[in-house]
Design a protein around this motif. Structure first.
Motif, PDB file in Angstrom:
ATOM      1  N   THR A 100      40.978  58.144  29.704  1.00  0.00           N
ATOM      2  CA  THR A 100      39.795  58.541  29.437  1.00  0.00           C
ATOM      3  C   THR A 100      39.423  58.583  27.887  1.00  0.00           C
ATOM      4  O   THR A 100      38.500  58.122  27.305  1.00  0.00           O
ATOM      5  CB  THR A 100      39.169  59.749  30.150  1.00  0.00           C
ATOM      6  N   ASP A 253      35.645  63.080  24.762  1.00  0.00           N
ATOM      7  CA  ASP A 253      36.802  61.981  24.688  1.00  0.00           C
ATOM      8  C   ASP A 253      36.385  60.686  24.779  1.00  0.00           C
ATOM      9  O   ASP A 253      37.255  59.781  24.505  1.00  0.00           O
ATOM     10  CB  ASP A 253      37.773  62.333  26.049  1.00  0.00           C
ATOM     11  N   ARG A 254      35.117  60.178  25.140  1.00  0.00           N
ATOM     12  CA  ARG A 254      34.549  58.919  24.879  1.00  0.00           C
ATOM     13  C   ARG A 254      33.100  59.109  25.048  1.00  0.00           C
ATOM     14  O   ARG A 254      32.623  59.873  25.868  1.00  0.00           O
ATOM     15  CB  ARG A 254      35.108  58.070  26.070  1.00  0.00           C
ATOM     16  N   ALA A 262      31.707  61.685  27.903  1.00  0.00           N
ATOM     17  CA  ALA A 262      32.761  62.250  28.633  1.00  0.00           C
ATOM     18  C   ALA A 262      33.434  63.246  27.892  1.00  0.00           C
ATOM     19  O   ALA A 262      33.934  63.028  27.060  1.00  0.00           O
ATOM     20  CB  ALA A 262      33.732  61.020  29.072  1.00  0.00           C
ATOM     21  N   THR A 294      32.205  50.264  26.509  1.00  0.00           N
ATOM     22  CA  THR A 294      31.758  50.884  27.590  1.00  0.00           C
ATOM     23  C   THR A 294      30.272  51.146  27.531  1.00  0.00           C
ATOM     24  O   THR A 294      29.788  51.743  26.698  1.00  0.00           O
ATOM     25  CB  THR A 294      32.427  52.385  27.740  1.00  0.00           C
ATOM     26  N   ILE A 300      32.817  54.627  32.450  1.00  0.00           N
ATOM     27  CA  ILE A 300      33.775  55.202  31.973  1.00  0.00           C
ATOM     28  C   ILE A 300      34.818  55.625  32.861  1.00  0.00           C
ATOM     29  O   ILE A 300      34.541  56.266  33.972  1.00  0.00           O
ATOM     30  CB  ILE A 300      33.057  56.719  31.225  1.00  0.00           C
ATOM     31  N   GLU A 301      35.854  55.468  32.770  1.00  0.00           N
ATOM     32  CA  GLU A 301      37.023  55.792  33.742  1.00  0.00           C
ATOM     33  C   GLU A 301      37.380  57.238  33.564  1.00  0.00           C
ATOM     34  O   GLU A 301      37.884  57.628  32.521  1.00  0.00           O
ATOM     35  CB  GLU A 301      38.276  54.622  33.275  1.00  0.00           C
ATOM     36  N   VAL A 302      37.419  57.926  34.653  1.00  0.00           N
ATOM     37  CA  VAL A 302      37.528  59.498  34.603  1.00  0.00           C
ATOM     38  C   VAL A 302      38.818  59.530  35.410  1.00  0.00           C
ATOM     39  O   VAL A 302      39.283  59.139  36.262  1.00  0.00           O
ATOM     40  CB  VAL A 302      36.544  60.163  35.398  1.00  0.00           C
ATOM     41  N   GLU A 303      39.884  60.334  34.323  1.00  0.00           N
ATOM     42  CA  GLU A 303      41.347  60.479  34.605  1.00  0.00           C
ATOM     43  C   GLU A 303      41.243  61.512  35.924  1.00  0.00           C
ATOM     44  O   GLU A 303      40.527  62.577  36.006  1.00  0.00           O
ATOM     45  CB  GLU A 303      41.925  61.095  33.652  1.00  0.00           C
ATOM     46  N   PHE A 343      37.598  65.135  33.579  1.00  0.00           N
ATOM     47  CA  PHE A 343      36.526  65.135  32.752  1.00  0.00           C
ATOM     48  C   PHE A 343      35.292  64.947  33.832  1.00  0.00           C
ATOM     49  O   PHE A 343      35.382  64.585  34.827  1.00  0.00           O
ATOM     50  CB  PHE A 343      36.581  64.005  31.839  1.00  0.00           C
ATOM     51  N   VAL A 345      31.065  63.539  33.193  1.00  0.00           N
ATOM     52  CA  VAL A 345      30.003  62.735  32.201  1.00  0.00           C
ATOM     53  C   VAL A 345      28.795  62.929  32.005  1.00  0.00           C
ATOM     54  O   VAL A 345      27.923  63.455  32.927  1.00  0.00           O
ATOM     55  CB  VAL A 345      29.879  61.230  32.563  1.00  0.00           C
TER      56      VAL A 345
END
Length: 385
Positions: A100, A253-254, A262, A294, A300-303, A343, A345
């Motif tokens: 992320t 984080d993003r 995020a 993005t 957004i890829e969430v860990e 995370f 968003v």
């Protein structure tokens, strides 16, 4: 490999040891990390001699925080080059250690690009490694400078939004010197407000499940001499309802191209509470956290982290009766499934402003983010694309 430094109840504003440093002992270069899993009980150095050790440190959160991950990634490439490992393989491993935080891959790309450019110019291995290290050091320096500018912009914004002064600020997770080459992001703003005599109270969310607020933000606030109070995450609503929160400040984080943010899970509910109670919700992050590739929050890829972090209370450094330090005490029935995103968003319409080293975006729109990025490109180039 670790060196231990007991933590006294008093100390300077930042930790007695930097969050990250490059050293060159006789046996070869190393990257030394302040192991954040051991705070606040003790300051322990974690010495990384190769990239797999650094990747493990990143995944275990021994080193964490978006800006610092970018710096760590850049130094990791330099470490691989200096020790004669495969730089491309090292860069790939580092860039995907956590998905992320966009800064990690950004820092890796910068150092790897400097290394590859030197190779193309017929530099030998030592010269190419030196080029990667110089780029990592440049990123480290830029982040410290960005931290100072974010603090100034954020303090000015709060003075504008809250002219009465005596701010009561709520923050989530940890965004101080432990995540940055300087004093941090959101917590750097809080420190500036505190030094100006305008911080009435810092409300610190404990930040479940890993307690970065309780362990790390409270640690930094105490060392800075702030008036702060720790609260359970689910107590924030009652604080808003009682009129005890003047502003929310978090990191990121993003940040997507449309302004979606995020951040550590629990940030989105705070944004909803802030909007309902007419309280400014401010995100503080360097432009390296903006990812134009993005398009929006949904992209957004969430860990997703281990459910063990939710079903157990982890005790990293203090043994208890029947349990070994570093293991977890179960708090849920055996076999319980857990949902543990690292995370969440927050959509741009819930964000009052995004504070960066290039200035403030408010209202938060795709056009505003694009203009910010254009300014960054024409300035120091500190933009992730």
């Amino acid at each position: 490999m670790a060196d231990q430094h007991p933590v006294s109840p008093e100390g300077p504003i930042s930790p007695t040891a930097p969050a990250l440093r490059w050293e060159e002992p006789p046996e070869g270069p190393v990257l030394v990390l302040l192991d954040q899993t051991r705070l606040p009980a003790e300051e322990v150095d974690l010495v990384c001699t190769d990239v797999p050790a650094l990747v493990e440190a990143i995944r275990s959160l021994a080193v964490r925080g978006a800006p610092l991950l970018g710096i760590a990634g850049a130094y990791g490439v330099a470490l691989a080059a200096a020790r004669g490992f495969d730089v491309d393989e090292a860069a790939e491993s580092l860039a995907h250690a956590r998905p992320t935080a966009v800064n990690l891959a950004y820092g890796v790309r910068r150092a790897a690009a400097a290394y590859q450019a030197a190779v193309r110019d017929d530099a030998d291995e030592a010269q190419a490694a030196a080029a990667a290290l110089a780029e990592a050091r440049a990123l480290h320096r830029e982040d410290a400078e960005a931290s100072d500018r974010m603090a100034a912009h954020g303090q000015a914004l709060l003075e504008e939004l809250l002219p009465a002064g005596g701010h009561r600020i709520l923050t989530h997770c940890n965004t101080g010197a432990l995540v940055s080459g300087g004093e941090g992001t959101a917590l750097a703003v809080v420190k500036a407000v505190h030094r100006a005599g305008q911080l009435r109270r810092l409300w610190v969310d404990e930040t479940r499940p890993l307690l970065q607020g309780a362990r790390l933000t409270a640690y930094e606030a105490a060392r800075a001499g702030m008036a702060y109070t720790l609260l359970a995450d689910n107590a924030a609503g009652s604080l808003f309802a009682a009129g005890e929160v003047d502003a929310v400040l978090i990191g990121a984080d993003r940040i997507a191209a449309d302004g979606s943010v995020a951040n550590k899970v629990g940030s989105y509910p705070l944004a909803v509470l802030a909007r309902y109670h007419h309280v400014p919700f401010v995100v503080v992050a360097p432009t390296t956290t903006v990812d134009l590739a993005t398009p929006d929050g949904a992209a957004i890829e969430v860990e997703q982290r281990s459910g063990h972090e939710v079903t157990h209370i982890t005790i990293p450094y203090v043994p208890t009766v029947g349990h070994v330090a570093g293991t977890g005490v179960p708090v849920a029935p055996l076999g319980t499934q857990a949902h543990n995103p690292a995370f969440d968003v927050t959509p741009p319409e819930l964000v009052t402003a995004i504070v960066t080293e290039q200035g403030v975006v408010s209202p938060v729109t795709a056009d505003g983010i694009a203009e910010l990025c254009a300014r960054s490109r024409s300035g120091n180039g500190m933009l992730s694309e």
